[in-house]
Design an enzyme around this catalytic site. Structure first.
Site, PDB file in Angstrom:
ATOM      1  N   GLU A 155       0.853  -1.186   0.000  1.00  0.00           N
ATOM      2  CA  GLU A 155       0.000   0.000   0.000  1.00  0.00           C
ATOM      3  C   GLU A 155       0.890   1.238   0.000  1.00  0.00           C
ATOM      4  OE1 GLU A 155      -3.162   0.024   2.824  1.00  0.00           O
ATOM      5  OE2 GLU A 155      -3.634  -2.071   2.461  1.00  0.00           O
ATOM      6  N   CYS A 263      -2.287  -7.326   5.365  1.00  0.00           N
ATOM      7  CA  CYS A 263      -1.724  -8.608   4.911  1.00  0.00           C
ATOM      8  C   CYS A 263      -0.893  -9.341   5.943  1.00  0.00           C
ATOM      9  CB  CYS A 263      -0.897  -8.377   3.657  1.00  0.00           C
ATOM     10  SG  CYS A 263      -1.913  -7.980   2.239  1.00  0.00           S
ATOM     11  N   LYS A 324       0.967   2.405   8.141  1.00  0.00           N
ATOM     12  CA  LYS A 324       2.166   2.907   7.474  1.00  0.00           C
ATOM     13  C   LYS A 324       1.770   4.179   6.727  1.00  0.00           C
ATOM     14  CE  LYS A 324       2.881   0.948   3.251  1.00  0.00           C
ATOM     15  NZ  LYS A 324       3.388  -0.072   2.347  1.00  0.00           N
TER      16      LYS A 324
END
Ligand code: UDX
Ligand code: UDX
Length: 440
Positions: A155, A263, A324
């Site tokens: 991402e 994930c 993040k």
């Protein structure tokens, strides 16, 4: 080539837009009519740098469209991708495959001519066999080949990862399907991206093994960081010192508050469960999962330590909420555990994130959201950098001193150096930095 992308979430949308950009004709399908309506109006439901422009351009050129009509999209397609979510199943942590299987059922009856059905969602080994079984049961006449083609998109850098992959993995034993997969990835192939064609089960396992390995690498450096704090070493230097060894590699050696995201947490747990079930436990990964879970909450103890042992009645400013930077994704973000632990200890939380506050509002309670970093630091007893957004890399310390109650910075991403922050009269705590940093 005509492509139907079933599931227009993060992976489906990015992959669909990139395939369209390669020149293919792509229809992105989703069962959520609001999402499709928004996409038709040019509204991108997620924050991903470059995606809005890529979608807009390819829609304008007539190569990309959005629809809820799975029947029409699939019957016209040469290749159908399944990119629906595979979240952790509530209760036991197994990958929840119900969306994948229901997509397979829906696809089955609309197939016309030879069609390749590709699982892009991360799925446990053997899922491709089940997808194939479901399709041939629902439509015995279907001329179909089921292929595994896992994604490795990060991402925030997903478009670049798609267009400049380290490798493409294709799991199939069928030559026709392999040929079509090579065609669809042709532009990348011409740029010499290695394409690994292997059997379907191997391809499925490659994805889990890759994510588990990366999660292990991060967890390794996080534990070394803790040791650095005890022995007076600097984890960034250690990471550099080992990372220059080509056998180890420099990537994914940034110590921090633990990995999060859509994930690593769910895929590591799913791998653990599958392996346990098969009687071949992956104990190393089991330990990684346990360490990472504890680590997120442990970061709150670091904050409490920096606040003289208590945060009761104190105001803590949290900079960065997403797991993040460059995403608005809050899935398994360390900020969730850190904030909850600080609240449990009586802290008042102010928070700011450049893109993640709307999603954060849905999952966090009793947090005051600020307009920027300085607004966030208002009357704070300490400022905590949880996510390394660029906007936090060059803070104006004079402004912070004006608004903060006490000058304390806990930098969980090591984006500052002790000396520069100390010069600004701040007490500084990093992750795995030299113990001198704790003397202030
Ligand atoms: C993806 C992959 O599917 C997952 O396996 C991988 O590990 C991470 O990325 P993601 O794209 O992040 O998941 O999922 P999400 O953003 O939840 O999108 C799934 C989309 O599929 C949603 O828009 C949902 O509405 C749609 N969907 C789901 C369908 O269209 N049909 C279904 O039957 C189920
Ligand atoms: C990951 C994989 O990289 C990608 O290949 C896969 O297909 C999907 O999952 P993503 O979750 O988007 O991508 O982000 P990634 O950049 O891998 O970071 C995951 C987490 O690890 C983040 O919380 C990040 O902060 C953390 N991380 C990463 C570290 O703590 N240290 C590092 O050195 C790298």
């Amino acid at each position: 080539m005509r492509v139907a992308m079933v599931g227009s979430g993060y992976v489906g949308l990015v992959s669909g837009a990139c395939f369209a950009d390669f020149g293919h004709n792509v229809v992105c399908v989703d069962k959520d009519p609001d999402k499709i309506e928004a996409l038709k109006n040019g509204k991108i439901p997620i924050y991903e740098p470059g995606l809005e422009k890529l979608v807009e351009e390819n829609v304008r050129l007539g190569r990309l469209s959005f629809s809820i009509d799975i029947v029409a999209a699939v019957s016209a397609a040469d290749v159908v991708f399944i990119a629906v979510g595979t979240p952790s199943r509530r209760g036991d942590g197994f990958a929840d495959l119900s969306y994948v299987y229901s997509a397979a059922r829906e696809i089955a009856c609309s197939l016309t001519g030879f069609t390749v059905v590709v699982t892009k969602s991360t799925v446990p080994v053997g899922t491709g066999d089940e997808v194939e079984r479901i399709i041939s049961e629902a439509n015995p006449a279907a001329n179909v080949s089921v292929v595994s083609n896992p994604e490795f998109l990060r991402e925030g850098a997903a478009i670049d990862d798609f267009k400049r992959p380290d490798r493409i993995v294709v799991g199939t034993n069928d030559k026709n399907a392999e040929h079509m997969m090579r065609e669809i990835y042709r532009p990348l192939y011409l740029n010499a991206a290695p394409i690994i064609v292997t059997n379907r089960r191997t391809a499925e396992l490659i994805k889990y093994a890759a994510n588990a390995f990366l999660a292990t690498k991060i967890t390794f450096i996080n534990e070394i960081a803790d040791l650095c704090e005890k022995v007076g070493a600097d984890v960034q230097e250690v990471a550099r010192g080992i990372g220059l060894d080509k056998r180890i590699g420099a990537k994914f050696l940034h110590a921090g508050p633990g990995y999060g995201g859509s994930c690593f947490p769910k895929d590591t747990i799913a791998l653990v469960k599958t392996a346990q079930d098969l009687g071949t436990p992956v104990r190393l990964v089991e330990t990684v999962v346990a360490i990472n879970e504890q680590r997120k909450r442990a970061m709150a103890r670091k904050v409490i330590g920096a606040c003289s042992g208590s945060v009761r009645g104190k105001t803590i400013a949290i900079l960065g909420l997403t797991f993040k930077p460059d995403t608005d994704d809050m899935r398994d973000a360390p900020a969730l555990s850190i904030i909850a632990a600080l609240q449990d200890e009586g802290a008042t939380i102010r928070a700011y994130d450049p893109e993640g506050m709307d999603t954060a509002r849905l999952v966090l309670a009793n947090v005051t959201y600020a307009n920027d970093a300085y607004d966030c630091a208002q009357n704070a007893d300490a400022i905590v950098i949880v996510t390394e957004w660029n906007a936090f890399r060059a803070l104006d310390f004079a402004r912070l001193r004006q608004v903060m109650k006490s000058w304390v910075m806990i930098d969980l991403r090591n984006i500052y150096k002790y000396a520069e922050v100390a010069k600004e009269q701040f007490q500084y705590v990093g992750v795995g930095t030299h113990r001198d940093t704790f003397k202030n």
